[in-house]
Design an enzyme around this catalytic site. Sequence first.
Site, PDB file in Angstrom:
ATOM      1  N   GLU A 196      47.882  39.892  36.963  1.00 38.03           N
ATOM      2  CA  GLU A 196      48.331  41.123  36.307  1.00 38.03           C
ATOM      3  C   GLU A 196      49.063  40.820  35.000  1.00 38.03           C
ATOM      4  O   GLU A 196      48.920  41.556  34.014  1.00 38.03           O
ATOM      5  CB  GLU A 196      49.233  41.915  37.259  1.00 38.03           C
ATOM      6  CG  GLU A 196      48.562  42.336  38.559  1.00 38.03           C
ATOM      7  CD  GLU A 196      47.300  43.158  38.332  1.00 38.03           C
ATOM      8  OE1 GLU A 196      47.214  43.854  37.302  1.00 38.03           O
ATOM      9  OE2 GLU A 196      46.397  43.097  39.190  1.00 38.03           O
ATOM     10  N   HIS A 199      46.697  40.307  32.055  1.00 37.33           N
ATOM     11  CA  HIS A 199      46.240  41.507  31.340  1.00 37.33           C
ATOM     12  C   HIS A 199      47.193  41.842  30.193  1.00 37.33           C
ATOM     13  O   HIS A 199      46.765  42.283  29.121  1.00 37.33           O
ATOM     14  CB  HIS A 199      46.156  42.690  32.302  1.00 37.33           C
ATOM     15  CG  HIS A 199      44.959  42.660  33.198  1.00 37.33           C
ATOM     16  ND1 HIS A 199      43.672  42.630  32.726  1.00 37.33           N
ATOM     17  CD2 HIS A 199      44.860  42.669  34.563  1.00 37.33           C
ATOM     18  CE1 HIS A 199      42.820  42.625  33.742  1.00 37.33           C
ATOM     19  NE2 HIS A 199      43.518  42.632  34.867  1.00 37.33           N
ATOM     20  N   GLU A 250      38.377  41.599  33.696  1.00 40.27           N
ATOM     21  CA  GLU A 250      38.941  41.155  34.970  1.00 40.27           C
ATOM     22  C   GLU A 250      38.683  39.668  35.192  1.00 40.27           C
ATOM     23  O   GLU A 250      39.558  38.942  35.673  1.00 40.27           O
ATOM     24  CB  GLU A 250      38.349  41.977  36.118  1.00 40.27           C
ATOM     25  CG  GLU A 250      38.800  43.424  36.153  1.00 40.27           C
ATOM     26  CD  GLU A 250      40.297  43.564  36.347  1.00 40.27           C
ATOM     27  OE1 GLU A 250      40.899  42.711  37.041  1.00 40.27           O
ATOM     28  OE2 GLU A 250      40.875  44.521  35.804  1.00 40.27           O
TER      29      GLU A 250
END
Length: 337
Positions: A196, A199, A250
């Site tokens: 996470e 990102h 992703e």
Amino acid sequence: MFLNKYISNYSRTRAVSCAPVLSYKKCSYRNFNGLLQARFQSNNLSWSNRNRVVYKSFQPNPRDKRFQWIFGALIAGGGVYYFTHLEYVPISNRRRFNDVSLDFEKRMAQDAYKEVMSEYGDRMLPSYHPTTLYVSRVLKRIIAVSGMSDLKWELHVIRDPTPNAFVLPGGKVFVFEGILPMCKGEDGLAAVLAHETAHQVARHSAEKIAFTRAVSCIVFLAAASLDLSGQLSHFLLNFGLLLPFSRKMETEADYIGLMLMSQACFDPNAAKTLWERMDAAEGQMGKALAFASTHPSSKKRIRKIEEWLPEAQVKRETSDCYHETWPMLQSFKEVHW
């Protein structure tokens, strides 16, 4: 989009070479819902009048030429704009287009933050809660090697059984309690948090906005020129461009996250075992068509992680995790909370 008028005079009909005849049939066309319909009208011309016909369709149209200049200028300007907004993604070194400013991204993140807080605000664990402290301890090690310690990071642990976690631009971290049992310890949790955080490091939210705007314009122009229906162009935009792009981001976050957790001295093998548990938990729910998903399948992620593990192990070894653990822990004080 559609041209709904008759081309009924001879000067606007495409000329067809033929042998001299005393009478002929000419065609006038109407474009209706993408279908080309023709009607024939009989016209009698004397032999002497045949040579008076002017085939204007072969003559250059000033409007067409002006359109070509305008279209060419737009293409050239778009090319210059594109190449002047190329940049490299940290760690992965992928070159990408991004014209979204940090200020715009910050405003978007603030709106998203308000929405999340309005939905889950009454279920946030306090900062002194043991679970929050546990997640914070792992997250600090990830942030220390992310190159983004200057952000004002905020951690929120949500009392919710959903296995989920995400980071908003600007360092707003949300972790659902439901993800913790699946992590099976700090290394597994580090795999989730590093993914996470990746990102945020790669500014994927901003890149997605830039990509969506660019391809939407391209698809709109293509649909207008090819006379495509709105539903078809929407299908092509989502399934042909946006969803594959989302899966690509992703995958990149998996790679960056694996490097981050390795540099932070966590075991990168935990990322593989995490996705193996995810794959088992998905069961039949994970059998959806791959092209309709925003994320790669767990099996694909496992295969990619296996490819990257040797590099991740080297990253961990070069971080000297066994001799510099305490200096790295001291660096946590520099992270703003």
